[in-house]
Design an enzyme around this catalytic site. Structure first.
Site, mmCIF file in Angstrom:
data_model
loop_
_atom_site.group_PDB
_atom_site.id
_atom_site.type_symbol
_atom_site.label_atom_id
_atom_site.label_comp_id
_atom_site.label_asym_id
_atom_site.label_seq_id
_atom_site.Cartn_x
_atom_site.Cartn_y
_atom_site.Cartn_z
ATOM 1 C CG ASP A 1 -2.181 -0.640 1.116
ATOM 2 O OD1 ASP A 1 -2.692 -0.660 -0.006
ATOM 3 O OD2 ASP A 1 -2.710 -1.147 2.121
HETATM 4 C C1 GLC Z 1 -1.152 -0.477 4.950
HETATM 5 C C2 GLC Z 1 0.210 -0.282 5.502
HETATM 6 C C3 GLC Z 1 0.319 0.978 6.284
HETATM 7 C C4 GLC Z 1 -0.253 2.133 5.521
HETATM 8 C C5 GLC Z 1 -1.642 1.839 5.044
HETATM 9 C C6 GLC Z 1 -2.126 2.917 4.145
HETATM 10 O O1 GLC Z 1 -1.998 -0.839 5.952
HETATM 11 O O2 GLC Z 1 0.610 -1.330 6.311
HETATM 12 O O3 GLC Z 1 1.663 1.211 6.578
HETATM 13 O O4 GLC Z 1 -0.236 3.276 6.310
HETATM 14 O O5 GLC Z 1 -1.668 0.663 4.320
HETATM 15 O O6 GLC Z 1 -3.459 3.164 4.282
HETATM 16 C C1 GLC Z 2 -1.501 -3.924 5.393
HETATM 17 C C2 GLC Z 2 -2.731 -3.923 4.547
HETATM 18 C C3 GLC Z 2 -2.550 -4.793 3.321
HETATM 19 C C4 GLC Z 2 -1.299 -4.433 2.612
HETATM 20 C C5 GLC Z 2 -0.109 -4.436 3.548
HETATM 21 C C6 GLC Z 2 1.154 -3.944 2.891
HETATM 22 O O1 GLC Z 2 -1.319 -5.158 5.962
HETATM 23 O O2 GLC Z 2 -3.845 -4.357 5.274
HETATM 24 O O3 GLC Z 2 -3.646 -4.679 2.470
HETATM 25 O O4 GLC Z 2 -1.115 -5.340 1.576
HETATM 26 O O5 GLC Z 2 -0.372 -3.598 4.642
HETATM 27 O O6 GLC Z 2 1.124 -2.590 2.612
#
Ligand code: GLC
Ligand code: GLC
Length: 815
Positions: free
Chosen positions: A487
């Site tokens: 993300d």
């Molecule tokens: C995922 C990531 C996090 C980030 C988020 C964005 O959950 O783990 O670091 O802030 O996405 O919405």
């Molecule tokens: C968090 C989010 C997931 C994403 C990951 C890496 O675990 O829930 O959707 O793939 O962060 O950013």
């Protein structure tokens, strides 16, 4: 240092010290009514949706970290001394303390001044209520005159609004008190037809429903005025903060034990029968009273607890392993499966790190979670798949998240995460392999929940695949969109404004930045889709998918291979990310895992090279970091990933979620020693002895462990709700123990440490039980010499269930 121990026989983790480094929590409930409960009784409850139907209030990021919960106070009426039997919130030293987190229940036991208390918290199956079954014992030689006070703080339903809209909310609170039951009915007068109720089995000496009266001016939960003076105020909440407290007086003879039951519940009335009498404003309680009466009866509670235990026997009984490794055994047999159920129930909404108001169900996350729970609740997995698919857009894209209560896509976040659609294919594939239920593919499912747009689920999978084919970049690799699995890799965002969302702010047209990770994911998904198409006798279509996969594989090998490992992506300038030419972020974990899982490089040596590069550059004693070297500054062209200080989260943290991809890749490549070693590095049970460093619960996986660039290397954060749960479970059960679901049966293909002499697995699969004993006489890591089922040698390594419901004995010889 340890703060407790496992009791595997009882399927419990026993915490022996209340001040764990962080709250160590458990989940109550498995259908509609849920609670989070910490080892000091902190946490809250909700009905279905943690944001919109929150029953009790909780303040996140509090100091102390965890205050607010299902509290009891015991007061010695002779001396006026009082304490919390769960330690919080008074934090009075206890002579003995023990918290047992089990499957769907938590029991906290303690003693002080020779008064013992034990409270078991759980949610009965099929009910929208929680039970606190409390017993108090007088271990003194003389009688004890005690007062017990309960305490919960009601939330005014919408947890987000509850935490912000004080100008309104301080005036809306309403309660009723009848026969010792406290009813919380804020907004019941207008559009809600639901209320909460809080009951007690004993005759009350008093009650309180206005928090600030119960606590007294300028006081906290550690010293409520009512408890201190030993007498409730019988306060009735009008506005401010509705609260529930019962006051019970107990006179206990020496050695005497008394049981007190508290019930907290949620109830809905038919909209036209909200009031009784109908023209009044009084809650119609006729529908809820029988429920209250039933569970105030100890006999029914015992039966409900037994039913809960049987439910978990059923869930966990699907896969039981007996291997030489204690940590793997207890995680697979108990806790990892339990954590997978938590991700099924909660997705990423409510934990002690997810506030329950932030995220709905993620499209990508929920599909991956399926890998961990489909075997335990196949019928509910089916339902989940259809719900997820119904939020898909007609063009094959997906809403990134949807709300569990409405089951609709979340417009604030929208779509454009270009990996999303492919997870649906993998989720459906996992379901088909587990159940053999091909009928799901013919289920009519709408796009964007639009009535009239229904097409068979299979058509959704097709569109998922085409979504990427319509979005290829300059190298023939998939365009990344807002982000892919990571993300935080936001290559089209270019954000320079504080507070902007890295995911939804887009400053570039998105026609250049490409993802090698999505390429790997695409190849894997297209191969699955081809297999599915072949099963549907769509052979030409199957060949087309394979051709697309082959073409993508070619693009990966040409533009996504860096010599020693797979490149991560191309940015908006067309420059590589995760390549030796980069100054920072030279190598990433994700494409190594996913390209190899897709089968890329297994034959020509690329896979081996990539895995060696992972071992050399990314592996640490605490797990495999996401990238190296960490980004030391913010790169506007990379986005959120470089917003994190080095070693945390996606910026070179050990993002446990993708460690299993490498574990699977190692297993595919035949290196069982290394696959199992990587597994053990992040296994929380194996990390129990370093609890002071690890800090999170030793019984569930955490999303992240700080990487080697962080000053706190080895420290875990964000436990429970993470894709790590499903992926580690999938990796160890299907690729290390190698009891793998396939479209046509159960494949036996272990990849284990060479030193293991063997192991046993009992697996319930499509209605039959397979008791499998694997022997490894010549100390190999992979390879099966023969499989004998019920005395007959099997051709190949695939077991075909015949649907007879029988139990089979399977003997496997590796070599
Ligand atoms: C995922 C990531 C996090 C980030 C988020 C964005 O959950 O783990 O670091 O802030 O996405 O919405
Ligand atoms: C968090 C989010 C997931 C994403 C990951 C890496 O675990 O829930 O959707 O793939 O962060 O950013």
């Amino acid at each position: 240092m340890k703060f407790g121990h496992f009791d595997d026989g009882k399927r419990e983790y026993v915490i022996t010290q209340p001040n764990t480094p962080l709250p160590w929590i458990n989940y109550l409930g498995c259908e509609a009514y849920f609670g989070l409960i910490s080892n000091t009784a902190g946490g809250y409850s909700f009905y279905r949706d943690a944001r919109l139907r929150r029953l009790t209030r909780y303040r996140y990021n509090n100091a102390p970290f965890d205050v607010g919960g299902r509290y009891l106070y015991i007061r010695d009426n002779e001396t006026g001394q009082f304490w919390s039997p769960s330690w919080q919130p008074t934090r009075t030293p206890l002579d003995h303390y023990e918290c047992r987190h089990g499957m769907g229940y938590t029991t906290i036991r303690s003693s002080r001044l020779q008064i013992e208390a034990q409270t078991c918290y759980f949610v009965p199956m099929g009910q929208n209520l929680e039970i606190w079954q409390c017993s108090v014992t007088n271990r003194r030689r003389k009688p004890a005159r005690l007062s017990i006070f309960s305490s919960i703080e009601f939330c005014l339903w919408d947890a987000q609004d509850d935490a912000t809209n004080f100008q309104r909310n301080f005036s809306t609170g309403q309660v009723e008190i009848e026969n010792g039951v406290i009813y919380h009915k804020t907004e019941y007068r207008e559009r809600r037809n639901h209320f909460a109720w809080f009951a007690c089995s004993e005759k009350l000496a008093g009650f309180d429903t206005q928090r600030d009266t119960f606590l007294g001016a300028a006081r906290g939960w550690d010293n409520p005025a009512a408890v201190e003076r030993g007498k409730s105020f019988n306060s009735v909440a009008y506005g401010w903060a509705p609260h529930g407290s019962h006051h019970v007086k107990l006179n206990l003879k020496p050695g005497e034990t008394r049981q007190i039951i508290f019930l907290l519940g949620y109830h809905e009335n038919p909209v036209d029968q909200k009031f009784d009498p109908p023209d009044s404003q009084t809650i119609n309680k006729r529908t809820v009273k029988p429920i209250i009466a039933k569970y105030l009866d100890g006999k029914n509670i015992a039966a409900a607890f037994e039913e809960l235990r049987r439910y978990w026997d059923g869930l966990l009984g699907v896969y039981q392993v007996d291997s030489p490794d204690l940590h793997a055994n207890r995680m697979v047999n108990i806790w990892n499966a339990c954590q997978c159920m938590a991700t099924f129930n909660m997705s990423r909404s409510a934990s002690f790190y997810e506030s329950g108001i932030g995220r709905g169900l993620g499209f990508r996350d929920s599909n991956q979670d399926l890998l961990g729970f489909v075997q335990m609740v196949p019928a509910r997995a089916r339902e989940r798949i259809l719900d997820i698919a119904a939020t898909q857009l007609a063009g094959g894209g997906a809403f990134h998240q949807y709300q569990p209560l409405t089951k609709r896509g979340n417009n604030d976040i929208g779509s454009g995460f270009n990996d999303d659609p492919h997870w649906l294919i993998l989720g459906v594939a996992a379901y088909l392999k587990e159940t053999g239920d091909w009928s799901i593919l013919d289920e009519p499912v709408p796009f964007e929940n639009e009535p009239g747009s229904e097409r068979p689920l299979y058509e959704h999978l097709r569109r998922s695949c085409h979504y990427t084919l319509e979005r290829l970049g300059p190298h023939g690799l998939p365009l990344i969109g807002r982000a892919d699995w990571n993300d935080c890799l936001n290559l089209n965002c270019f954000s320079d404004t504080p507070g902007q969302s890295f995911q939804t702010t887009t400053n570039k047209d998105g026609k250049v930045a490409e993802s090698v990770f999505i390429a790997g994911l695409f190849v894997l998904a297209a191969k699955e889709l081809a297999a599915i198409a072949r099963k549907r006798k769509l052979n030409a279509e199957a060949r087309r998918y394979l051709a697309h996969a082959a073409k993508m594989e070619e693009a990966v090998c040409r533009h996504g291979w860096d010599g020693q490992w797979f490149v991560r992506a191309y940015d908006d300038f067309g420059k590589p990310i995760g390549s030796k030419v980069c100054k920072e972020g030279k190598i990433f974990i994700e494409p190594q895992g996913f390209c190899i899982m897709a089968g890329i490089g297994l034959k020509d040596g690329k896979a081996r090279l990539a895995l060696e590069s992972v071992n050399k550059n990314l592996a640490t004693p605490h797990g495999i970091v996401l990238l190296q070297p960490a980004y030391t500054k913010y790169y506007i062209e990379l986005g959120e990933i470089s917003s994190y200080p080095p070693g945390y989260k996606e910026n070179a943290g050990i993002f446990c979620h993708n460690n299993p991809w490498i574990i699977i890749a190692e297993a595919m490549a035949g290196n069982g020693d290394r696959a199992f070693d990587y597994y053990t590095r992040i296994n929380p049970s194996a990390r129990e002895n370093i609890g002071q460093l690890h800090r999170c619960e030793p019984y569930v996986f955490a999303q992240m462990i700080a990487g080697r660039d962080a000053p706190t290397h080895g420290e875990a954060k964000n436990s429970w709700l993470t894709g790590t749960a499903a992926w580690t479970y999938f990796a160890v059960t299907q690729w290390i123990f190698g009891i793998r679901t396939e479209y046509d049966g159960l494949l036996i293909d272990p990849c284990i440490p060479a030193r293991w002499k063997g192991f046993k697995v009992s697996r319930v699969f499509r209605g039959e039980t397979f008791n499998i004993e694997v022997r490894n006489p010549s100390g190999v890591m992979k390879g099966v010499r023969r499989v004998v089922m019920d005395g007959v040698e099997v051709v190949g390594q695939l077991l075909h269930p015949a649907g007879t419901g029988r139990t089979h004995n399977v003997l496997v010889e590796m070599g």
